[in-house]
Design a protein around this motif. Structure first.
Motif, PDB file in Angstrom:
ATOM      1  N   ASN A 135      61.343 137.263  62.242  1.00 41.65           N
ATOM      2  CA  ASN A 135      60.071 136.540  62.164  1.00 41.65           C
ATOM      3  C   ASN A 135      59.517 136.166  63.523  1.00 41.65           C
ATOM      4  OD1 ASN A 135      59.873 136.370  59.255  1.00 41.65           O
ATOM      5  ND2 ASN A 135      61.617 134.976  59.385  1.00 41.65           N
ATOM      6  N   ARG A 136      60.404 135.963  64.498  1.00 43.64           N
ATOM      7  CA  ARG A 136      59.987 135.525  65.825  1.00 43.64           C
ATOM      8  C   ARG A 136      60.826 136.240  66.883  1.00 43.64           C
ATOM      9  NH1 ARG A 136      59.523 131.413  62.326  1.00 43.64           N
ATOM     10  NH2 ARG A 136      57.635 130.156  62.419  1.00 43.64           N
ATOM     11  N   VAL A 137      60.244 136.329  68.079  1.00 41.61           N
ATOM     12  CA  VAL A 137      60.986 136.916  69.189  1.00 41.61           C
ATOM     13  C   VAL A 137      60.947 135.976  70.390  1.00 41.61           C
ATOM     14  CG1 VAL A 137      60.762 139.322  68.507  1.00 41.61           C
ATOM     15  CG2 VAL A 137      58.951 138.308  69.872  1.00 41.61           C
ATOM     16  N   PRO A 138      61.998 135.979  71.178  1.00 41.53           N
ATOM     17  CA  PRO A 138      63.176 136.813  71.001  1.00 41.53           C
ATOM     18  C   PRO A 138      64.085 136.275  69.898  1.00 41.53           C
ATOM     19  CG  PRO A 138      63.509 135.374  72.872  1.00 41.53           C
ATOM     20  CD  PRO A 138      62.104 135.144  72.392  1.00 41.53           C
ATOM     21  N   THR A 139      64.786 137.184  69.258  1.00 46.79           N
ATOM     22  CA  THR A 139      65.852 136.844  68.324  1.00 46.79           C
ATOM     23  C   THR A 139      67.091 137.590  68.784  1.00 46.79           C
ATOM     24  OG1 THR A 139      64.392 136.427  66.439  1.00 46.79           O
ATOM     25  CG2 THR A 139      66.669 137.024  65.939  1.00 46.79           C
ATOM     26  N   ILE A 140      68.167 136.841  68.972  1.00 43.74           N
ATOM     27  CA  ILE A 140      69.440 137.413  69.406  1.00 43.74           C
ATOM     28  C   ILE A 140      70.439 137.176  68.278  1.00 43.74           C
ATOM     29  CG2 ILE A 140      71.234 137.407  71.171  1.00 43.74           C
ATOM     30  CD1 ILE A 140      69.124 135.994  73.036  1.00 43.74           C
ATOM     31  N   ILE A 141      70.946 138.257  67.708  1.00 40.09           N
ATOM     32  CA  ILE A 141      71.828 138.165  66.550  1.00 40.09           C
ATOM     33  C   ILE A 141      73.252 138.529  66.971  1.00 40.09           C
ATOM     34  CG2 ILE A 141      72.238 138.898  64.171  1.00 40.09           C
ATOM     35  CD1 ILE A 141      69.254 139.786  64.120  1.00 40.09           C
ATOM     36  N   PHE A 142      74.196 137.682  66.601  1.00 40.88           N
ATOM     37  CA  PHE A 142      75.605 137.866  66.934  1.00 40.88           C
ATOM     38  C   PHE A 142      76.356 138.310  65.684  1.00 40.88           C
ATOM     39  CE2 PHE A 142      73.759 135.083  69.980  1.00 40.88           C
ATOM     40  CZ  PHE A 142      74.395 135.382  71.179  1.00 40.88           C
ATOM     41  N   TYR A 143      77.095 139.426  65.820  1.00 41.19           N
ATOM     42  CA  TYR A 143      77.862 139.997  64.717  1.00 41.19           C
ATOM     43  C   TYR A 143      79.339 139.996  65.068  1.00 41.19           C
ATOM     44  CZ  TYR A 143      73.385 141.995  63.212  1.00 41.19           C
ATOM     45  OH  TYR A 143      72.086 142.173  62.810  1.00 41.19           O
ATOM     46  N   LYS A 144      80.156 139.688  64.073  1.00 44.37           N
ATOM     47  CA  LYS A 144      81.606 139.777  64.221  1.00 44.37           C
ATOM     48  C   LYS A 144      82.128 140.525  63.003  1.00 44.37           C
ATOM     49  CE  LYS A 144      85.151 136.892  66.170  1.00 44.37           C
ATOM     50  NZ  LYS A 144      85.543 135.516  66.472  1.00 44.37           N
ATOM     51  N   ASN A 145      82.907 141.550  63.255  1.00 41.14           N
ATOM     52  CA  ASN A 145      83.426 142.391  62.174  1.00 41.14           C
ATOM     53  C   ASN A 145      82.308 142.910  61.274  1.00 41.14           C
ATOM     54  OD1 ASN A 145      86.116 141.898  63.071  1.00 41.14           O
ATOM     55  ND2 ASN A 145      86.088 139.949  61.986  1.00 41.14           N
ATOM     56  N   GLY A 146      81.171 143.253  61.880  1.00 41.45           N
ATOM     57  CA  GLY A 146      80.053 143.830  61.152  1.00 41.45           C
ATOM     58  C   GLY A 146      79.181 142.852  60.388  1.00 41.45           C
ATOM     59  N   LYS A 147      79.485 141.568  60.444  1.00 37.95           N
ATOM     60  CA  LYS A 147      78.705 140.568  59.707  1.00 37.95           C
ATOM     61  C   LYS A 147      78.024 139.613  60.673  1.00 37.95           C
ATOM     62  CE  LYS A 147      81.616 140.832  55.761  1.00 37.95           C
ATOM     63  NZ  LYS A 147      81.708 140.597  54.451  1.00 37.95           N
ATOM     64  N   GLU A 148      76.792 139.255  60.333  1.00 38.51           N
ATOM     65  CA  GLU A 148      76.067 138.302  61.168  1.00 38.51           C
ATOM     66  C   GLU A 148      76.758 136.951  61.125  1.00 38.51           C
ATOM     67  OE1 GLU A 148      71.787 136.003  61.560  1.00 38.51           O
ATOM     68  OE2 GLU A 148      71.782 137.989  60.622  1.00 38.51           O
ATOM     69  N   VAL A 149      77.006 136.397  62.317  1.00 38.30           N
ATOM     70  CA  VAL A 149      77.639 135.092  62.449  1.00 38.30           C
ATOM     71  C   VAL A 149      76.581 134.008  62.664  1.00 38.30           C
ATOM     72  CG1 VAL A 149      79.197 133.708  63.886  1.00 38.30           C
ATOM     73  CG2 VAL A 149      79.767 136.074  63.322  1.00 38.30           C
ATOM     74  N   ASN A 150      75.618 134.308  63.554  1.00 36.17           N
ATOM     75  CA  ASN A 150      74.570 133.345  63.863  1.00 36.17           C
ATOM     76  C   ASN A 150      73.508 134.049  64.688  1.00 36.17           C
ATOM     77  OD1 ASN A 150      73.208 130.848  64.054  1.00 36.17           O
ATOM     78  ND2 ASN A 150      75.138 129.748  64.340  1.00 36.17           N
ATOM     79  N   ARG A 151      72.412 133.331  64.948  1.00 34.77           N
ATOM     80  CA  ARG A 151      71.340 133.902  65.758  1.00 34.77           C
ATOM     81  C   ARG A 151      70.617 132.827  66.547  1.00 34.77           C
ATOM     82  NH1 ARG A 151      67.034 136.755  61.951  1.00 34.77           N
ATOM     83  NH2 ARG A 151      68.899 137.814  61.202  1.00 34.77           N
ATOM     84  N   PHE A 152      70.154 133.244  67.699  1.00 35.85           N
ATOM     85  CA  PHE A 152      69.276 132.450  68.558  1.00 35.85           C
ATOM     86  C   PHE A 152      67.863 132.946  68.258  1.00 35.85           C
ATOM     87  CE2 PHE A 152      66.590 132.311  72.271  1.00 35.85           C
ATOM     88  CZ  PHE A 152      66.821 131.058  72.814  1.00 35.85           C
ATOM     89  N   VAL A 153      66.923 132.005  68.041  1.00 29.65           N
ATOM     90  CA  VAL A 153      65.555 132.405  67.716  1.00 29.65           C
ATOM     91  C   VAL A 153      64.557 131.678  68.607  1.00 29.65           C
ATOM     92  CG1 VAL A 153      63.796 132.575  65.904  1.00 29.65           C
ATOM     93  CG2 VAL A 153      66.217 132.825  65.309  1.00 29.65           C
ATOM     94  N   GLU A 154      63.848 132.421  69.392  1.00 34.44           N
ATOM     95  CA  GLU A 154      62.672 132.045  70.176  1.00 34.44           C
ATOM     96  C   GLU A 154      62.916 131.094  71.344  1.00 34.44           C
ATOM     97  OE1 GLU A 154      57.948 131.504  69.367  1.00 34.44           O
ATOM     98  OE2 GLU A 154      59.302 130.525  67.970  1.00 34.44           O
TER      99      GLU A 154
END
Length: 179
Positions: A135-154
């Protein structure tokens, strides 16, 4: 309407340069270009014109918090990361150079990073954004073992590096738009 058509053609074709025409006060056509990365890119792309004009000075000037960097260095390589940003976006221009400096100083394996540039509607010709609820940028998505753990947004809650330190160390973190 005449401004919108060239923009849509450029977006649909995946062009990196958009021509925008407008009439001046004396009815002459003026064409300006706005460069925009679209799709997957590497840090090296941001070191090229015209992006280097905003990327390099912000990268060089940024000095991340040492304590946060210790935490990041200890944990960040456990994650795969995707960053979505827009080369046209002020928030992306602020955070992306900082993000790359954090990765560089932490020794992050950049082979585990996917960097994606989006257009004004936060989309790409390849539709990379569709699976991540962007929905917004920047968005930084963190994955562990192929699953999203958390994200930084804007924008940061504390600072980019302190927010990332919380995410990668498993501490409680909610981005600016999390419920």
């Amino acid at each position: 309407m005449t401004k919108f058509i060239p923009f849509m053609v450029a977006v649909l074709l995946g062009c990196s340069t958009i021509n925008i025409s407008k009439e001046s006060k004396n009815n002459e056509q003026i064409t300006t270009q706005q460069s925009m990365l679209l799709g997957k890119f590497k840090k090296a792309d941001l070191l090229q014109e015209p992006y280097d004009a905003w990327f390099e000075p912000r990268y060089e000037k940024f000095e991340p918090n040492a304590k946060a960097m210790e935490t990041i260095k200890d944990h960040i390589n456990d994650y795969e990361i995707k960053i979505f940003m827009g080369t046209w976006c002020g928030d992306s221009k602020r955070e992306t150079p900082r993000f790359f400096k954090i990765l560089d100083e932490s020794g992050y394996n950049l082979d585990k990073l996917t960097a994606i540039a989006v257009d004004y509607s936060k989309s790409t010709p390849e539709k990379y954004e569709e699976k991540v609820n962007l929905n917004r940028v920047p968005t930084i998505i963190f994955y562990k073992n192929g699953k999203e753990v958390n994200r930084f947004v804007e924008f940061a809650q504390e600072s980019l590096e302190e927010d990332i330190a919380k995410i990668v160390s498993g501490k409680d973190y909610k981005n600016s738009y999390a419920e």
